[in-house]
Motif scaffolding. Structure first.
Motif, PDB file in Angstrom:
ATOM      1  N   MET C 139       0.819  -1.204   0.000  1.00  0.00           N
ATOM      2  CA  MET C 139       0.000   0.000   0.000  1.00  0.00           C
ATOM      3  C   MET C 139       0.858   1.260   0.000  1.00  0.00           C
ATOM      4  O   MET C 139       0.517   2.245  -0.643  1.00  0.00           O
ATOM      5  N   LEU C 140       1.996   1.218   0.688  1.00  0.00           N
ATOM      6  CA  LEU C 140       2.886   2.382   0.684  1.00  0.00           C
ATOM      7  C   LEU C 140       3.342   2.682  -0.745  1.00  0.00           C
ATOM      8  O   LEU C 140       3.375   3.844  -1.157  1.00  0.00           O
ATOM      9  N   SER C 141       3.672   1.635  -1.505  1.00  0.00           N
ATOM     10  CA  SER C 141       4.064   1.911  -2.892  1.00  0.00           C
ATOM     11  C   SER C 141       2.869   2.401  -3.692  1.00  0.00           C
ATOM     12  O   SER C 141       3.012   3.248  -4.564  1.00  0.00           O
ATOM     13  N   ALA C 142       1.683   1.883  -3.375  1.00  0.00           N
ATOM     14  CA  ALA C 142       0.500   2.286  -4.146  1.00  0.00           C
ATOM     15  C   ALA C 142       0.223   3.782  -3.989  1.00  0.00           C
ATOM     16  O   ALA C 142      -0.241   4.431  -4.918  1.00  0.00           O
ATOM     17  N   VAL C 143       0.512   4.347  -2.820  1.00  0.00           N
ATOM     18  CA  VAL C 143       0.276   5.783  -2.647  1.00  0.00           C
ATOM     19  C   VAL C 143       1.532   6.590  -2.947  1.00  0.00           C
ATOM     20  O   VAL C 143       1.590   7.787  -2.675  1.00  0.00           O
ATOM     21  N   GLY C 144       2.554   5.939  -3.498  1.00  0.00           N
ATOM     22  CA  GLY C 144       3.725   6.673  -3.950  1.00  0.00           C
ATOM     23  C   GLY C 144       4.737   6.958  -2.861  1.00  0.00           C
ATOM     24  O   GLY C 144       5.464   7.945  -2.935  1.00  0.00           O
ATOM     25  N   LEU C 145       4.790   6.110  -1.838  1.00  0.00           N
ATOM     26  CA  LEU C 145       5.799   6.297  -0.797  1.00  0.00           C
ATOM     27  C   LEU C 145       6.786   5.137  -0.835  1.00  0.00           C
ATOM     28  O   LEU C 145       6.434   4.020  -1.226  1.00  0.00           O
ATOM     29  N   ASP C 146       8.002   5.420  -0.401  1.00  0.00           N
ATOM     30  CA  ASP C 146       9.028   4.410  -0.292  1.00  0.00           C
ATOM     31  C   ASP C 146       8.620   3.411   0.798  1.00  0.00           C
ATOM     32  O   ASP C 146       8.324   3.822   1.917  1.00  0.00           O
ATOM     33  N   PRO C 147       8.610   2.099   0.493  1.00  0.00           N
ATOM     34  CA  PRO C 147       8.232   1.131   1.526  1.00  0.00           C
ATOM     35  C   PRO C 147       9.100   1.235   2.778  1.00  0.00           C
ATOM     36  O   PRO C 147       8.672   0.883   3.869  1.00  0.00           O
ATOM     37  N   ALA C 148      10.324   1.756   2.612  1.00  0.00           N
ATOM     38  CA  ALA C 148      11.206   1.900   3.771  1.00  0.00           C
ATOM     39  C   ALA C 148      10.664   2.928   4.759  1.00  0.00           C
ATOM     40  O   ALA C 148      11.099   2.971   5.913  1.00  0.00           O
ATOM     41  N   SER C 149       9.726   3.767   4.322  1.00  0.00           N
ATOM     42  CA  SER C 149       9.207   4.771   5.240  1.00  0.00           C
ATOM     43  C   SER C 149       8.360   4.154   6.351  1.00  0.00           C
ATOM     44  O   SER C 149       7.989   4.834   7.296  1.00  0.00           O
ATOM     45  N   ALA C 150       8.081   2.856   6.250  1.00  0.00           N
ATOM     46  CA  ALA C 150       7.332   2.186   7.312  1.00  0.00           C
ATOM     47  C   ALA C 150       8.050   2.308   8.653  1.00  0.00           C
ATOM     48  O   ALA C 150       7.422   2.332   9.702  1.00  0.00           O
ATOM     49  N   ARG C 151       9.379   2.385   8.596  1.00  0.00           N
ATOM     50  CA  ARG C 151      10.124   2.448   9.857  1.00  0.00           C
ATOM     51  C   ARG C 151      10.173   3.854  10.438  1.00  0.00           C
ATOM     52  O   ARG C 151      10.621   4.037  11.554  1.00  0.00           O
ATOM     53  N   ARG C 152       9.761   4.842   9.665  1.00  0.00           N
ATOM     54  CA  ARG C 152       9.933   6.219  10.133  1.00  0.00           C
ATOM     55  C   ARG C 152       8.707   6.705  10.912  1.00  0.00           C
ATOM     56  O   ARG C 152       7.671   6.055  10.938  1.00  0.00           O
ATOM     57  N   TYR C 153       8.878   7.868  11.555  1.00  0.00           N
ATOM     58  CA  TYR C 153       7.833   8.412  12.418  1.00  0.00           C
ATOM     59  C   TYR C 153       7.168   9.630  11.761  1.00  0.00           C
ATOM     60  O   TYR C 153       7.785  10.276  10.908  1.00  0.00           O
ATOM     61  N   PRO C 154       5.931   9.945  12.140  1.00  0.00           N
ATOM     62  CA  PRO C 154       5.191  11.009  11.454  1.00  0.00           C
ATOM     63  C   PRO C 154       5.965  12.323  11.328  1.00  0.00           C
ATOM     64  O   PRO C 154       5.870  12.989  10.304  1.00  0.00           O
TER      65      PRO C 154
END
Lengths: 280, 325, 366
Positions: C139-154
């Motif tokens: 889903m992160l790739s589907a909305v155009g975000l790097d999947p690695a951003s899962a580890r980051r904070y808001p």
């Protein structure tokens, strides 16, 4: 955690506080290993009574010939364990009450908060003295009295934080995606509310050490021959001003420890307080 | 004619924990008497630093590293803090803030707050004491009436929370005009307002500029508001003015690739919502060539090596781009 | 015959606040939404437009189920899902999801993005951690975000990226109707464009239906299939976007359209379009709520509330003075125009003279 420590690193008084707290902690844990005369916790040596500070007895000896340096070191564990027990008991009572009152609302919240206000109005020392009289003076009665009077501070903090957080957008969003109440309260609101609680607890540790010492001094806390700092000062009164070292070193131990916790607490508060967050 | 405000090659940087941040890097603009100049840029482009530099209220750690700010023939950068405070801010340069609620102290009456400003900054007309105060009250009342604030006398005796957002903004416009300044700086004064209220305030500002002969520096991110209100336009990107000219010339024929790309994002004009690829360069590491080159669709080798010179587009706008040099 | 709407509101009213107290003061409730009827067809974008305090956000929360309606019916796929307390309402309406305006504030700052996104799946019964992880990454790739951003904070994301995070979080729950509350407010124009682009793209890919709450008319015009204009808790005009923007019928709609700053620039008129500020609910009167600000109001408007009635197919207006389309309408319009005293002012709301007391008399000396 890392950014908090980095910010704390810029705050010199807070770093001093942290240093003191860590040293006291190490002393408390390793006490009997560090003390030159660990057996002086209970033993009496009538031949070396009230010796002034020297190489053999850096802080001098007391009326029973015990090494004051050793007894100050051995007293750290007692002081800290009283403080930790009291503060964690108070947190265990106060935090859940605050969460319930803050998230639920209604008559339950009203009841909890009114009771909190009433308990908050009782002077800590007075209740502690009354309980000690009732139960016979001991460390346990002192701890119970202090715990019973300290929890409302946590309830009020957690209540205010929970009220604020449950009106916040992220809680609304969680409700929107169907999160259950326990999930919202324990996994989301509690971690967000915990910073001011930690600040209060840190300052509370220092405060409790001070009050416990006062109780010991008044004979309502630790009982002889325990190496208690407050008790030591009480016992020293008879020998003042001649044996100045008898009261001075336990007194300094109390002063430095309490100051350490307060400096650390103030430093943490500056970091956690959102109003001060912008200023560095 | 001498412009009321003329900023040339302004450079401002801020010392932060992470190093030296270049916030403004060559900003230039001219505001003629009686005109409204819109300053447009996206967040982080340096709009608010520009305002602060002109008003002499740069934050701690910020320094002006180059350039000039001329106001009514005087170099503001040569003024001391005391001179700015007593002789320029509020008295000769008025300011309309973005959020009218934050700008007013909730515990004091509106009249008390506005009169306090006038007490220190209003031009000396020879009167003293109560006479001076009475003149100030009279001026405020007439100003508020002009702002279409109902019952101005009562309004001065009220507290900020008793007004709606639109009325509060009117109060602050009156405050900005109270000491009869030659220049008024407005920082996105309508972003917090509803559409119809915004429209009323914009119309009011236009009328006031004509009536009072002031010049207005209007900072915004909204091209629609610019189109509605402003005469001239200055587009800022990453701390640099990239295009300046009249509003019509720039909106009708944007010349700089950034202006073109930005206008193409506006829903009124967009053919597809593609946005602008890439991100604004970090203030800690600005590229050596054109600052927009990494995102530019028309980029040429020259753009990457040297800062582009100022040129002029066919519609008369000044453009910082090699295509027009 | 139009197909059955995916979501329908029938005469929904919402009361906010209000408290009966023994110890505390009794506070009467405020009617934030009054008698709203709406239909949302599968796949369309319906925009709900109005100024602050008009009830559009309350209506959104009511549809979602976070706010309970005080009257009326809510139908999801033709089945009633109304009249439930919020927990039950959320369960019945899990195919409706809400995307908050302030994406940053809607995220728990203590949780990483990946954990936040996975939480929604966990709540919705995805027990397998590996599956949750895979779906979050996809889903992160589907909305155009790097999947690695899962580890980051808001805090580590920009405003535009946070909107993508918010969309990813909601889309993981496989909704069919999205309520988008001002999804582009506070964003820079270049970022707004990419977010709008993403919204259109996601609608195709996940076959979504949007209820788009906004006050930005430029965006609404570009994006919507249909538009409903709200004023003080009621819908005053609803119709196809093209028609409504080309030929607004309610005086409030006309005012709103004329006041919106557009790139086309300054209008001929230099005068205010509408008097006064948007009203509060406290001042609600029996007649038309817009009456005191309306340029073409007549006594009848004060006596009773004009009902929302069709003036063309699928175009409804709640105004006694609104012109129905067609020939009969223009006759009617001319007649009413002639009847009112201020003649030419009425024809175009752009030139209604507003109350500007004693403008000429006050000149402030410089």
């Amino acid at each position: 955690m890392i950014p908090i420590l980095r910010k704390l690193g810029r705050d010199l008084p807070a770093m001093l506080g942290l240093g003191i707290v860590l040293v006291v902690l190490v002393i408390a844990i390793l006490g009997p290993l560090l003390a030159p005369y660990p057996e002086d916790a209970a033993a009496a040596h009538l031949l070396r009574r009230l010796k002034p500070p020297s190489a053999a007895f850096p802080f001098g000896t007391d009326n029973l010939g015990r090494d004051i340096f050793s007894r100050v070191i051995l007293g750290a564990r007692g002081a800290l364990s009283i403080a930790l027990t009291v503060v964690s008991t108070a947190m265990a009572i106060g935090v859940p009450l605050g969460l319930i009152a803050g998230y639920r609302g209604g008559w339950l919240s009203e009841t909890i908060m009114r009771v909190t206000d009433v308990v908050l109005a009782i002077p800590q020392l007075v209740l502690a003295l009354a309980l000690a009289q009732l139960m016979s003076p001991s460390i346990e009665s002192a701890m119970l009295a202090l715990s019973l009077t300290y929890w409302p501070f946590f309830t009020r903090i957690v209540y205010a934080e929970t009220r604020r957080l449950s009106a916040s957008l992220f809680v609304d969003a969680l409700r929107g995606i169907g999160a259950s109440t326990p999930r919202i309260v324990f996994l989301h609101i509690l971690p967000n509310a915990i910073s001011p609680v930690i600040v209060r607890a840190t300052i509370g540790l220092g405060f409790t050490i001070l009050v416990a010492a006062v109780l010991g001094f008044l004979g309502m806390g630790a009982t002889p021959p325990a190496p208690d700092w407050g008790l030591a000062i009480a016992e020293s009164r008879t020998y003042l001003p001649r044996a100045w070292w008898y009261a001075t070193f336990p007194g300094l131990a109390i002063l430095i420890t309490v100051m350490g916790f307060n400096l650390l607490g103030d430093g943490l508060r500056d970091i956690v307080d959102p109003r001060l967050r912008r200023s560095r | 004619m001498m412009p009321v405000l003329s900023v040339r090659g302004l450079k401002v940087s801020i010392h932060t924990d992470d190093g030296l941040a270049s916030i403004l890097d060559d900003v230039g603009l001219e505001l003629e008497r009686g005109r409204i100049l819109g300053v447009v840029g996206e967040s982080g482009c340096g709009k608010s630093t520009l305002i602060r530099a002109v008003m002499g209220i740069l934050p701690k750690g910020a320094s002006v590293d180059g350039g000039e700010i001329w106001f009514e023939g005087e170099n503001l950068l040569a003024f001391s803090e005391a001179e700015l405070n007593t002789g320029v801010r509020s008295s000769r340069i008025g300011f309309i803030p973005q959020d009218p609620l934050l700008a007013l102290n909730p515990v004091f009456k509106v009249g008390t707050q506005l009169l306090e400003v006038m007490r220190w900054h209003a031009p000396d007309d020879g009167s003293r004491g109560n006479a001076r105060r009475a003149r100030h009250v009279a001026r405020l009342v007439s100003l508020l009436r002009r702002m279409q604030v109902p019952d101005p006398e009562q309004a001065l005796e009220s507290y900020p929370h008793q007004f709606s957002g639109g009325q509060r903004q009117r109060l602050l416009i009156a405050a900005a005009l109270a000491c009869a300044p030659g220049l008024v700086i407005a920082d996105e004064p309508t972003t917090a307002l509803d559409v119809t209220t915004q429209h009323q305030i914009l119309l009011l500002l236009r009328e006031l500029v004509a009536e009072f002969g002031i010049s207005l520096l209007f900072v915004t991110h909204d091209f629609g508001v610019v189109a509605e209100l402003c005469d001239d336009l200055c587009v800022i990107y990453a701390g640099q003015t990239v295009e300046t000219g009249t509003v019509r010339s720039i909106l009708d024929a944007p010349a700089h690739p950034y202006t073109r790309a930005l206008l193409a994002c506006h829903p009124d004009r967009a053919t597809s919502f593609l946005g602008i690829p890439g991100t604004v360069p970090s203030p800690f590491a600005r590229p050596s060539g054109c600052l927009f080159a990494p995102r530019c669709l028309d980029v040429r080798p020259l753009c990457l090596s040297a800062r582009p010179p100022q040129g002029r587009s066919s519609s008369g706008a000044e453009v910082r781009c090699v295509q027009y040099a | 015959m139009t197909p059955e709407p995916i979501l329908a509101l029938r005469d929904v009213s919402v009361q906010l606040g209000g408290r009966k107290g023994l110890l505390r003061r009794t506070v009467p409730p405020v009617r934030a939404v009054s008698g709203v009827s709406l239909e949302l067809q599968e796949g369309e974008i319906l925009s709900l437009v109005g100024e602050s305090g008009c009830g559009k956000t309350t209506l959104g929360r009511t549809i979602l189920g976070l706010q309970r309606e005080s009257a009326g019916e809510i139908l999801l796929d033709g089945a009633s899902v109304g009249g439930l307390p919020s927990d039950a309402a959320r369960r019945a309406r899990r195919t409706i999801q809400y995307v908050h305006q302030d994406a940053a504030a809607a995220l728990d700052a203590w949780w990483s993005i990946g954990r936040t996104l996975a939480e929604g799946l966990l709540i919705h019964g995805v027990r397998d951690a590996g599956e949750r992880r895979d779906r979050v990454v996809a889903m992160l790739s589907a909305v155009g975000l790097d999947p690695a951003s899962a580890r980051r904070y808001p805090q580590e994301f920009s405003g535009g990226q946070l909107r993508r995070v918010a969309l990813a979080r909601i889309l993981l729950l496989q909704p069919r109707v999205l309520i988008l509350d001002e999804p582009t407010s506070g964003l820079d124009m270049s970022v707004q464009a990419t977010v709008l682009n993403l919204l259109l793209d996601l609608r195709e890919r996940f076959s979504l239906t949007y209820l788009f709450i906004s006050h930005d008319l430029s965006v609404v015009e570009r994006l919507s299939d249909r538009v409903a204009i709200m004023y003080l808790g009621r819908i005053v005009e609803a119709g196809p976007a093209k028609e409504l923007f080309a030929d607004p019928s309610h005086p409030y709609t006309r005012t709103l359209l004329a006041a919106a700053p557009r790139l086309s620039g300054r209008r001929a008129s230099g005068q205010s379009l509408v008097r006064g500020d948007p009203p509060s609910h406290a001042t609600a009167l029996p007649g038309c709520a817009f009456f005191d600000r309306c340029p073409i109001g007549e006594p009848a408007c004060q006596a009773s509330m004009p009902p929302l009635e069709p003036i063309a197919s699928a175009h409804d207006v709640a105004c006694f003075r609104a012109a129905p389309s067609g020939a009969a309408a223009s006759v009617h319009h001319r007649a009413t125009t002639a009847r009112s005293a201020a003649s030419s002012d009425i024809v175009s709301p752009l030139r209604i003279s507003s109350a500007k007391p004693s403008l000429g008399t006050i000149t402030v000396r410089q």
